[in-house]
Motif scaffolding. Structure first.
Motif, short mmCIF file in Angstrom:
data_model
loop_
_atom_site.label_atom_id
_atom_site.label_comp_id
_atom_site.label_asym_id
_atom_site.label_seq_id
_atom_site.Cartn_x
_atom_site.Cartn_y
_atom_site.Cartn_z
N ILE A 102 18.34 -5.10 -23.40
CA ILE A 102 17.19 -5.18 -22.25
C ILE A 102 17.28 -3.94 -21.71
N THR B 137 21.57 2.18 -18.27
CA THR B 137 22.66 2.10 -19.30
C THR B 137 22.19 2.92 -20.46
N ILE C 112 11.75 -4.30 -19.28
CA ILE C 112 10.91 -4.76 -18.01
C ILE C 112 10.25 -3.49 -17.44
N TYR D 35 21.22 -14.53 -22.19
CA TYR D 35 21.21 -14.62 -23.67
C TYR D 35 22.20 -15.44 -24.17
P1 AMP Z 1 19.92 -1.71 -17.02
O1 AMP Z 1 19.79 -2.06 -15.49
O2 AMP Z 1 18.86 -1.31 -17.66
O3 AMP Z 1 21.18 -0.32 -16.94
O4 AMP Z 1 20.76 -2.90 -17.71
C1 AMP Z 1 22.28 -2.88 -18.05
C2 AMP Z 1 22.71 -4.24 -18.56
O5 AMP Z 1 22.56 -5.28 -17.74
C3 AMP Z 1 21.66 -4.38 -19.79
O6 AMP Z 1 21.84 -4.12 -21.02
C4 AMP Z 1 21.91 -6.08 -19.98
O7 AMP Z 1 23.05 -6.37 -20.59
C5 AMP Z 1 22.26 -6.41 -18.40
N1 AMP Z 1 20.97 -6.85 -17.76
C6 AMP Z 1 20.33 -6.13 -16.83
N2 AMP Z 1 19.11 -6.77 -16.38
C7 AMP Z 1 18.96 -7.83 -17.06
C8 AMP Z 1 17.98 -8.80 -17.13
N3 AMP Z 1 16.96 -9.06 -16.21
N4 AMP Z 1 18.49 -10.00 -17.85
C9 AMP Z 1 19.41 -9.95 -18.65
N5 AMP Z 1 20.44 -9.07 -18.58
C10 AMP Z 1 20.12 -8.06 -17.96
#
Ligand code: AMP
Length: 225
Positions: free
Chosen positions: A97, A103, A128, A151
């Motif tokens: 996601i 990330t 999102i 998940y």
């Molecule tokens: P990000 O904020 O895009 O860097 O997300 C980092 C990682 O955290 C993602 O790859 C997911 O594994 C986990 N993660 C972040 N937000 C969510 C969410 N709303 N639901 C599930 N996993 C999340």
């Protein structure tokens, strides 16, 4: 309304979403030579994409995102910044996601800078759109209302963290409550019923106790944090 919106995602949905994502990639006419999973969330979708797109090369980069289940993410770093010669290859970087997007951006920048591939593109099962700073090249589901997608590959870890958060933040656990009250508070917070979690619920409770976050005496649970 739950305090933290959580959606339990099951394995069938993961297969269906990954297949849908593979369809979007195929439609675009672009073919990856190498798939890179962003570990650990991208592993299962990346493996399924290999299957659905007939790709045999799968590597992973490990992001250390100090994420606690259902909480705002902090900064991401790559833990093992190893080098690979990907010159001339089309590289697809895959995560589960895109929430903040940090990330995937980090992984993409790293691969482009250090592995020097022909071309990189990014893909995620979900994006999102209302919070992300980054839009992946491919996604299957656009999410507008922020939700924690629970998940199936991280169920025990997440449920344990959910319980531990209750222990830290809900006053009622400081005084000690029975398991039925604890179950009701869990539903209040996360909108998920422990009975729908099967053995994960019992195992997560045991883990929280083993870690010393909760104590249980004569069926009464109390927080120790
Ligand atoms: P990000 O904020 O895009 O860097 O997300 C980092 C990682 O955290 C993602 O790859 C997911 O594994 C986990 N993660 C972040 N937000 C969510 C969410 N709303 N639901 C599930 N996993 C999340």
């Amino acid at each position: 309304m739950a305090r933290v919106p959580v959606k339990l995602v099951d394995w069938n949905e993961i297969v269906e979403w990954s297949r849908g994502l593979a369809g979007r990639i195929k439609e675009s006419g672009w073919t990856p030579d190498l798939i890179v999973a962003v570990s650990r969330g991208g592993f299962v979708p990346a493996r399924l994409l290999c299957d659905f797109l007939d790709v045999s090369d799968l590597l992973a980069v490990q992001s250390q995102h100090w994420v606690e289940a259902a909480r705002a993410a902090e900064r991401a770093i790559l833990k093992y910044p190893y080098r690979v010669d990907a010159s001339g290859k089309n590289v697809l970087i895959v995560d589960d996601i895109v929430d903040t997007g940090e990330t995937l951006m980090l992984a993409r920048d790293f691969v482009e800078r250090e592995w020097k591939p022909g071309q990189t593109r990014t893909a995620a099962l979900q994006w999102i759109s209302t919070v992300a700073k980054y839009k992946p090249d491919y996604y299957y589901i656009e999410v507008r209302d922020w939700t924690w997608f629970q998940y199936p590959w991280t169920r025990l870890e997440d449920i344990t963290q959910f319980i531990e958060r209750l222990a830290r933040e809900d006053e009622r656990l400081k005084h000690g409550i029975g398991v039925d009250a604890l179950r009701a508070i869990f539903v209040e917070w996360y909108g998920v019923r422990p009975e729908d979690l099967g053995w994960y619920w019992d195992e997560a409770l045991r883990r929280a106790v083993a870690r010393g976050v909760l104590v249980v005496e004569d069926g009464v649970y109390r927080s120790r944090v």
